[in-house]
Enzyme design. Structure first.
Site, mmCIF file in Angstrom:
data_model
loop_
_atom_site.group_PDB
_atom_site.id
_atom_site.type_symbol
_atom_site.label_atom_id
_atom_site.label_comp_id
_atom_site.label_asym_id
_atom_site.label_seq_id
_atom_site.Cartn_x
_atom_site.Cartn_y
_atom_site.Cartn_z
ATOM 1 N N TYR A 72 0.847 -1.187 0.173
ATOM 2 C CA TYR A 72 0.030 -0.009 -0.175
ATOM 3 C C TYR A 72 1.022 1.237 0.128
ATOM 4 O O TYR A 72 1.653 1.335 0.831
ATOM 5 C CB TYR A 72 -0.889 0.249 1.242
ATOM 6 C CG TYR A 72 -1.732 1.212 1.320
ATOM 7 C CD1 TYR A 72 -2.859 1.472 0.422
ATOM 8 C CD2 TYR A 72 -1.677 2.025 2.269
ATOM 9 C CE1 TYR A 72 -3.522 2.584 0.425
ATOM 10 C CE2 TYR A 72 -2.443 3.235 2.545
ATOM 11 C CZ TYR A 72 -3.412 3.578 1.347
ATOM 12 O OH TYR A 72 -4.191 4.575 1.556
ATOM 13 N N GLY A 88 8.505 11.925 -9.389
ATOM 14 C CA GLY A 88 7.450 11.122 -9.046
ATOM 15 C C GLY A 88 7.828 9.562 -9.713
ATOM 16 O O GLY A 88 7.589 8.503 -9.287
ATOM 17 N N THR A 89 8.182 9.587 -10.798
ATOM 18 C CA THR A 89 8.431 8.518 -11.785
ATOM 19 C C THR A 89 9.527 7.824 -10.889
ATOM 20 O O THR A 89 9.559 6.472 -10.804
ATOM 21 C CB THR A 89 8.921 8.893 -13.147
ATOM 22 O OG1 THR A 89 7.625 9.400 -13.777
ATOM 23 C CG2 THR A 89 9.533 7.667 -13.935
ATOM 24 N N HIS A 111 -4.712 5.077 -2.541
ATOM 25 C CA HIS A 111 -5.825 5.881 -2.737
ATOM 26 C C HIS A 111 -5.606 7.181 -3.298
ATOM 27 O O HIS A 111 -4.551 7.755 -2.950
ATOM 28 C CB HIS A 111 -6.625 6.302 -1.290
ATOM 29 C CG HIS A 111 -7.343 5.103 -0.525
ATOM 30 N ND1 HIS A 111 -6.674 4.209 0.008
ATOM 31 C CD2 HIS A 111 -8.503 4.568 -0.677
ATOM 32 C CE1 HIS A 111 -7.378 3.093 0.739
ATOM 33 N NE2 HIS A 111 -8.423 3.407 0.268
#
Length: 161
Positions: A72, A88-89, A111
């Protein structure tokens, strides 16, 4: 370097290198500041540096159920002036490579606020799919609904059986 988080103006395109690093006593204040700016939560365990400045962070946990072992992503974010630079990649690829190396992760999920089209598109680009929408998931932000995005992985240990 001071303990204050340093950012570059959104009008400039900084050039430099991106690297992942652990939380240390030297960067914990920057990490807390980054989280307060990017997320409505306050936890993390990996930070991303851009030219030695903390600009992003990722935090994950393993969820074990009777039928699956899942990773998660609790938080994965980058300060706005550093977006679209591959940070982010880099963080997501690190997470996915860790899962591949582990070989016993069935899927990765997270989420995302339903209105966050940029994040939804980002994750879909990596093969994540919206599998459900949770009403009133967030307590202190609007909209309060969240999509659950999931990427199914090849579980090396399970697939070998």
């Amino acid at each position: 370097m001071s303990n204050d988080l340093q950012i570059v103006s959104p009008n400039t395109k900084p050039k430099g290198r991106t690297e992942l690093g652990d939380v240390t006593p030297h960067n914990i204040k920057q990490l807390k500041k980054l989280n307060s700016v990017v997320f409505p939560v306050s936890y993390n365990d990996k930070v991303t540096y851009y030219n030695d400045i903390v600009v992003g962070a990722v935090c994950c946990r393993i969820d074990q159920t009777e039928v699956a072992r899942r990773l998660y992503i609790m938080t994965l974010g980058c300060l706005a002036p550093y977006r679209r630079l591959g940070i982010g990649t880099t963080m997501l690829e690190h997470v996915l490579k860790w899962c591949d190396k582990d070989g016993n992760i069935d899927n990765v999920y997270l989420h995302v606020q339903v209105s966050n089209e940029g994040a939804i598109g980002f994750y879909k680009g990596f093969g994540f799919e919206i599998i459900e929408t949770k009403k009133q998931y967030y307590k202190h932000i609007e909209p309060a609904d969240a999509h659950v995005l999931q990427k199914t992985l090849k579980n090396k240990k399970r697939d070998a059986c």
